[in-house]
Enzyme design. Structure first.
Site, PDB file in Angstrom:
ATOM      1  N   ASN A   9       0.788  -1.225   0.000  1.00  0.00           N
ATOM      2  CA  ASN A   9       0.000   0.000   0.000  1.00  0.00           C
ATOM      3  C   ASN A   9       0.828   1.287   0.000  1.00  0.00           C
ATOM      4  OD1 ASN A   9       0.911  -0.193   2.609  1.00  0.00           O
ATOM      5  ND2 ASN A   9      -1.051   0.185   3.578  1.00  0.00           N
ATOM      6  N   CYS A  10       2.132   1.191  -0.156  1.00  0.00           N
ATOM      7  CA  CYS A  10       3.016   2.357  -0.205  1.00  0.00           C
ATOM      8  C   CYS A  10       2.841   3.090  -1.538  1.00  0.00           C
ATOM      9  CB  CYS A  10       4.460   1.898  -0.038  1.00  0.00           C
ATOM     10  SG  CYS A  10       5.704   3.153  -0.374  1.00  0.00           S
TER      11      CYS A  10
END
Length: 118
Positions: A9-10
């Site tokens: 999710n970065c």
């Protein structure tokens, strides 16, 4: 085989993965939040790039550490911190099979991955 290491999710990971997908570069993704990180691999990255590059000191996980954990960091301490908190590993780390690239810049990827596009 090219492997990208990071956290799904970065935002930077998303940009790097989109670039690889758009350029039709085949790769596998290793999410070290899900699968952890191997100490030997982490030590290799630190030897190749230095702990100062691999340890993400600008992230919220590092900033949340107490002062004692942030003090007197060397390679061994940085590795222990990153093993305990994989979110502190700079993202992405791209293993091209010939070396690793830390972080994402399209121009760096373009140069490093010439000739491997599908």
């Amino acid at each position: 085989m090219i492997t990208m290491y990071g956290i799904k999710n970065c935002d930077t990971i998303k940009k790097a993965r989109n670039w690889l997908d758009n350029e039709r570069v085949a790769y596998s993704f290793h999410d070290y939040k899900v699968s952890g990180v191997d100490k030997d691999r982490l030590e290799e990255w630190v030897m190749e790039h230095g702990w100062e590059t691999i340890l993400n000191r600008s992230g919220t996980t590092f900033k949340a550490l107490d002062a004692g954990d942030k003090a007197h960091i060397d390679a061994d301490k940085a590795i222990l911190l990153m093993l305990a908190n994989p979110s502190m590993i700079k993202r992405p780390i791209l293993d091209t099979g010939k070396g690793t690239i830390v972080g994402f810049k399209a121009t760096t990827y373009e140069t490093a991955l010439q000739g491997v596009k599908a």
